[in-house]
Each structure stands twice: as C-alpha cells, then as structure tokens.
Design an enzyme around this catalytic site. Structure first.
Site, short mmCIF file in Angstrom:
data_model
loop_
_atom_site.label_atom_id
_atom_site.label_comp_id
_atom_site.label_asym_id
_atom_site.label_seq_id
_atom_site.Cartn_x
_atom_site.Cartn_y
_atom_site.Cartn_z
N LYS A 174 0.78 -1.15 -0.11
CA LYS A 174 -0.05 -0.07 -0.28
C LYS A 174 0.85 1.21 -0.05
O LYS A 174 1.35 1.68 0.97
CB LYS A 174 -0.97 0.15 1.42
CG LYS A 174 -2.22 0.53 1.06
CD LYS A 174 -2.22 2.06 0.90
CE LYS A 174 -1.84 3.09 1.93
NZ LYS A 174 -1.84 4.38 1.46
N GLU A 249 9.61 1.83 10.90
CA GLU A 249 10.58 2.81 10.52
C GLU A 249 9.96 4.17 10.59
O GLU A 249 9.27 4.41 9.62
CB GLU A 249 11.09 2.41 8.97
CG GLU A 249 11.96 1.31 9.02
CD GLU A 249 13.06 0.80 9.88
OE1 GLU A 249 13.73 2.14 10.56
OE2 GLU A 249 13.54 -0.12 10.12
N CYS A 283 13.99 11.20 6.23
CA CYS A 283 13.89 10.85 7.66
C CYS A 283 15.09 11.04 8.36
O CYS A 283 15.61 11.19 9.56
CB CYS A 283 13.11 9.38 7.86
SG CYS A 283 14.15 8.14 7.02
N GLU A 385 9.25 16.33 14.99
CA GLU A 385 9.77 16.36 13.62
C GLU A 385 8.84 17.23 12.86
O GLU A 385 7.58 17.28 12.75
CB GLU A 385 9.36 14.90 13.13
CG GLU A 385 9.94 14.51 11.82
CD GLU A 385 9.73 13.32 11.46
OE1 GLU A 385 8.47 12.89 11.30
OE2 GLU A 385 10.70 12.54 10.68
P1 NDP Z 1 2.28 8.54 7.23
O1 NDP Z 1 2.71 7.77 8.67
O2 NDP Z 1 1.34 9.60 7.32
O3 NDP Z 1 2.13 7.50 6.19
C1 NDP Z 1 2.87 6.39 5.97
C2 NDP Z 1 1.86 5.24 5.02
O4 NDP Z 1 1.03 4.87 6.01
C3 NDP Z 1 1.21 5.96 3.75
O5 NDP Z 1 1.07 4.93 2.86
C4 NDP Z 1 -0.41 6.20 4.62
O6 NDP Z 1 -1.35 6.28 3.72
C5 NDP Z 1 -0.29 4.92 5.63
N1 NDP Z 1 -1.27 4.99 6.72
C6 NDP Z 1 -1.63 6.28 7.26
N2 NDP Z 1 -2.55 5.59 8.16
C7 NDP Z 1 -2.45 4.30 8.33
C8 NDP Z 1 -3.09 3.44 9.16
N3 NDP Z 1 -3.80 3.55 10.08
N4 NDP Z 1 -2.92 2.00 8.86
C9 NDP Z 1 -2.00 1.82 7.90
N5 NDP Z 1 -1.44 2.54 7.02
C10 NDP Z 1 -1.76 3.71 7.43
O7 NDP Z 1 3.76 9.08 6.98
P2 NDP Z 1 4.01 10.14 5.74
O8 NDP Z 1 3.46 9.39 4.35
O9 NDP Z 1 3.45 11.45 6.22
O10 NDP Z 1 5.72 10.08 5.81
C11 NDP Z 1 6.32 10.97 6.51
C12 NDP Z 1 6.95 10.15 7.75
O11 NDP Z 1 7.54 8.95 7.27
C13 NDP Z 1 7.90 11.00 8.50
O12 NDP Z 1 7.71 11.04 10.00
C14 NDP Z 1 9.09 10.31 8.12
O13 NDP Z 1 10.15 10.70 9.27
C15 NDP Z 1 8.69 8.94 8.03
N6 NDP Z 1 9.92 8.40 7.51
C16 NDP Z 1 10.57 7.19 8.27
C17 NDP Z 1 11.81 6.60 7.46
C18 NDP Z 1 12.42 5.78 8.39
O14 NDP Z 1 13.04 4.88 7.61
N7 NDP Z 1 12.39 5.73 9.58
C19 NDP Z 1 11.98 6.90 6.12
C20 NDP Z 1 11.00 7.82 5.51
C21 NDP Z 1 10.17 8.49 6.10
P3 NDP Z 1 -1.79 7.47 3.27
O15 NDP Z 1 -0.58 8.35 2.65
O16 NDP Z 1 -2.78 7.48 2.13
O17 NDP Z 1 -2.31 8.14 4.33
#
Ligand code: NDP
Length: 481
Positions: A174, A249, A283, A385
């Site tokens: 997803k 992550e 990140c 963040e």
């Molecule tokens: P989100 O947590 O908003 O979303 C990540 C993914 O999870 C998306 O596909 C999102 O879908 C999906 N999602 C949202 N809610 C749910 C749920 N309840 N159940 C299952 N899936 C869900 O993160 P962002 O997309 O905003 O990304 C930014 C974040 O990612 C930052 O905090 C960043 O630090 C972190 N990150 C961490 C990394 C690491 O390696 N530690 C690397 C890169 C980023 P949808 O987009 O449709 O909401």
C-alpha cells in the site's frame, strides 16, 4: 489529460470495487494530474486472497528463480529511468535531478541487492559431536504487507518489497496515497517481467482505510511499515491483536554535531545537503545542528551565506536546489512550526517565508530554506519532527552538553558527527541514542548493514540479512543419529 492509476491485483490492473477515484495532486503546480483508486477492505481482501494463492508456488521455487525475476524488474526500471524519475518528481515536487540520479537508481539497486541476497541467504546449524545436529529452517512467513510513505516513494517501497519477495513471501503493498505513480509504473514493469500473478499486489488508497484493512487482515502475517510515529503506534495496536510480525521505521529529530576540529569545507557542503535535501523531507535529514561554541560564529556566517544561495522553484529546472513540499497541509504545518519557534524566543537567520515562483509553479507549495537560532532544546521545534526545510542552530560548550541535547528527544533514528578526533567520535557513537551514526559523512549507505531507529523512531531493523530474518520464520530442527 488525467492519468488513471489502477490497483495491481492477481496480475491485473483493475479499479477498486467501488470504482471511486481520488485526486492525485502535483505539489509543484497545485493541480490534479492523475486519479487513483480509493480502495477499501474488499479490495485488500482480494489482493490478500491472490497473494495467498500465489504463495505455495513462490515460496517453494528455487532462489535462482526469484533472483531472476527481481533482476529483470531492476533492468526494466533502469531502462525506463526517465519515466520513473518524472513520475516521482510529479508526485512529490522534488527536483527531477534528485529523482534521476539518486532515488530511482537506488530503487534499482534495492532490487539487485536483494536478488543477490536470495542466492546467498543461509541459516545456522550446530553440531553436538556424536549427539545431535540442530539446524534452523527459515521459511517465508506468508503474505507480507508493505506500507510506505511519500517522501521516497519507489525507493522505500522497493526496500520492503524486494526483500519480502526474495525471501519467498508474496506481497500486498500500500503506497502513500499522495505518491502512487511510481508504484503504478512498477506494477506495469512486473507484468512486463512476467512475474507470476498474485506474487506482488499493489492496492492504492487512504492509509486509514486500505492501509488499516491490510494491517487488520488475518491472512497477512507480517507488516513492514515506514512512516510517521503516530501512524506507527496505530499500526502496532492493530497488528498486536493478531500477533503479526512487525517492523516500524518511524520519524526522527536527528542531530548533526559539529566540533571545531572538523574538516570545515567538507562539513559545510555535507551539512547543507543533510539539512535541505528533498526539502528536508528525508527521515535521515539533520534538523538540529549542534555546533561547538568556538566555531559557532564562523559556521553561522558561512552556513547562512550558502543557504541564501539555494534556489527554490520548478523541480524540472536543472538549477533548482529545493522543489515543492508534498502538500498544502504539510506546508502549513512547516510554517506553523516556524511561527511557534519565534514565539518560543527563536530568531530567524534566513528563510521563514513562502515562495511563489512565476509561471507553471505559481500555485505550488514552496517554502524558503529556513535557519533559526536561540530556541531552547526543549521547545517544540527542537523536539518534534517538522519534516521540512527548517533547521535550528544550537551552540554547545562541552561534549557532555552536546550529547545531552542530542539525546534529549523522544526520537533516535540517525546522528551525524563532525570531528577529526577519532577517540571522541567513537566515544559519542557509543553513547548516542540512535540506530545510525555517520562520522564525517552523511547518507552513506551499505545495504548489508542494519537500518532503523531506537526510541520512538521505530522497532526492528531493515536491510541485509535483518530483512531476510524479518520475512522468514525460524524453525529449529534437531536430528539425532
Ligand atoms: P504516514 O505515517 O502518514 O503514512 C505512511 C503510510 O502509512 C502511508 O502509505 C499512509 O497512507 C499509511 N497509513 C496512514 N494511516 C494508516 C493506518 N492507520 N494504517 C495503515 N496504514 C496507514 O507518513 P508520511 O507518509 O507522512 O511520511 C512521512 C513520515 O515517514 C515522517 O515521519 C518520516 O520521518 C517517516 N519516514 C521514516 C523513515 C525511516 O526509515 N525511519 C524513512 C522515510 C520516512 P496515506 O498516505 O494514504 O495516509
């Protein structure tokens, strides 16, 4: 013309069952440029059923076969590098140059790396002389759910999908609803590569709907998630009820710690990148820059001069350093943090405003690269963040003080140290609370090393054999002569 993105289920490109589509916005222009399926639990259930059916054959085929498919997928992405790079830039607003030279080549590398891994992954064995022989049978866990964010859409998706497939799992992925296009191209590439149907399935849509359904589906045995800490918590709760394997992550508030004895020029170049690459939406970006007091005036002057020269604008222009941020909501969040930091006593050294480019990007979501000083380490901008082009400068007197500030957040993903004193570098590396430590460099990655964070930056590790261990279940087999 608006492109229509489709789900990839059981080897076919299809709309969601409800036939609803969501708008996909190009953040650099603020316009809708494609539409994606608004998938629901029923679509996820279809994808899981296809993956379950494909599992028997995929999990038992020879590793060479899996490696061949992964390499073929890598070849096809590499052949269509420009299409993928353009798709990523249109989805994310990041400079095309970055997509073309970093993100997409790294996604290709992920597929190749895990293809090689499939051939070399071995399990442990223990021989007790004359008594017993124990070996660990590592079997793929089953259907894996892979959920990825928008900031590095293909790179992070492939970082999950590739090891899962290499280990013998079938996958339901997803991608972020904000950046679906490269995943759609990947689906087409998989079809061209002849990947057996159901081995990889990609379901588009909202996280709290399609993403949640994937985490809650009893047929999905492991969830590999990259995204925000808040979402990670929700996923941990959903999956706990099913005792699923879980890798999270999550976010970071990474420190860059600069000592006066560093290689100044290299440090300055790299700190500019580690602060503002991808508009600070990586990140691993360092958002708190800790500088030894004796170097502070020189660093401050040189850094601000360089930041002021960064060009913000059309991601398609070769001279652009910073493109658009992902969405208007995200832009508002970034600006809110800047205002809050000013209320908390911070001074803007440069940046802090919206950017309105001329021409096709006039309605896009652009912010100036921003540097602030004078904000207490405990204030929101130094604790939470922001995930944007905003850094704070924090002078320090002693190594102990630097460590206390660096460790004084709920996060622990990555840290960068700049010093020529090897003893100090190793001492800090040992004491710093983070999953990754770069010394005199940033973003250098060897895919064989474990990747991940501590504290609220995540649970579990990705990369190398860690990934193979995550996507397999160990069974201890004992034989007596
Ligand atoms: P989100 O947590 O908003 O979303 C990540 C993914 O999870 C998306 O596909 C999102 O879908 C999906 N999602 C949202 N809610 C749910 C749920 N309840 N159940 C299952 N899936 C869900 O993160 P962002 O997309 O905003 O990304 C930014 C974040 O990612 C930052 O905090 C960043 O630090 C972190 N990150 C961490 C990394 C690491 O390696 N530690 C690397 C890169 C980023 P949808 O987009 O449709 O909401």
């Amino acid at each position: 013309m608006r492109h229509k993105i489709l789900n990839y289920i059981n080897g076919k490109l299809i709309p969601s069952g409800n036939n609803h589509f969501l708008d996909n916005i190009n953040p650099a222009t603020g316009t809708v440029y494609s539409r994606l399926p608004d998938s629901e639990a029923a679509d996820v259930a279809d994808a899981v059923a296809a993956a379950e059916k494909a599992f028997a054959e995929w999990s038992t085929c020879r590793a060479e076969v899996r490696a061949r498919y992964l390499n073929r997928i890598a070849d096809l992405i590499a052949q269509r590098l420009d299409d993928f790079a353009r798709a990523e830039t249109t989805d994310t607003g990041k400079p095309l140059q970055l997509s073309r030279t970093v993100d997409i080549p790294r996604a290709v590398r992920n597929f190749r790396f895990f293809a090689a891994g499939a051939l070399h992954f071995a399990s442990e064995s223990h021989w007790n002389a004359g008594t017993s022989f124990h070996f660990t049978l590592r079997q793929p866990v089953g259907v894996a759910g892979c959920i990825s964010p928008w900031n590095l859409p293909l790179y992070l998706l492939s970082w999950k999908i590739a090891p899962a497939l290499a280990a013998g799992c079938t996958v339901v992925a997803k991608p972020s609803e904000l950046t679906p296009m490269t995943a759609f191209l990947l689906a087409k590439v998989c079809m061209q590569a002849g990947l057996p149907k159901g081995v990889l399935n990609i379901v588009h849509g909202y996280g709290n709907k399609a993403g949640h359904a994937l985490c809650a589906h009893p047929g999905v045995k492991a969830i590999s998630f990259t995204g925000g800490t808040h979402t990670g918590k929700a996923i941990a709760q959903t999956t706990a009820a099913h005792f699923k394997k879980l890798s999270l992550e999550l976010g970071g508030k990474n420190p860059t710690i600069i000592f006066a004895d560093c290689d100044f020029d290299k440090m300055l170049d790299t700190t500019l990148r580690s602060s503002f690459s991808n508009q600070g939406q990586i990140c691993l970006c360092g958002s708190r820059i800790l500088i030894e007091e004796s170097l502070y005036p020189e660093f401050r002057k040189a850094f601000i001069e360089r930041v002021k020269k960064l060009k913000v604008g059309d991601p398609l222009s070769k001279s652009t350093d910073l493109g658009a941020v992902i969405s208007t909501t995200h832009l508002e969040k970034i600006m809110r943090y800047i205002t809050l930091a000013q209320h908390d006593g911070g001074t803007l050294l440069t940046g802090g405003r919206l950017v309105k480019p001329k021409g096709r990007c006039r309605n896009g979501y652009f912010a100036e690269p921003t540097v602030m000083e004078g904000v207490d380490p405990h204030c929101a901008i130094n604790q939470e963040e922001v995930f944007g082009p905003v850094v704070t400068l924090l002078p320090f007197k002693t190594e102990e003080e630097a460590l206390a500030v660096a460790n004084g957040t709920p996060y622990g993903l990555a840290a960068t140290l700049w010093t020529r004193n090897l003893s100090r570098a190793l001492r800090i590396a040992e004491q710093i609370q983070s999953g990754i430590v770069w010394i005199n460099c940033w973003m250098e990655r060897d895919l064989r090393t474990p990747f991940g964070g501590v504290k609220q930056s995540g649970v579990g590790r990705e990369g190398g054999w860690e990934a193979f261990r995550f996507f397999t279940e160990p069974k201890n087999v004992c034989i007596q002569p």
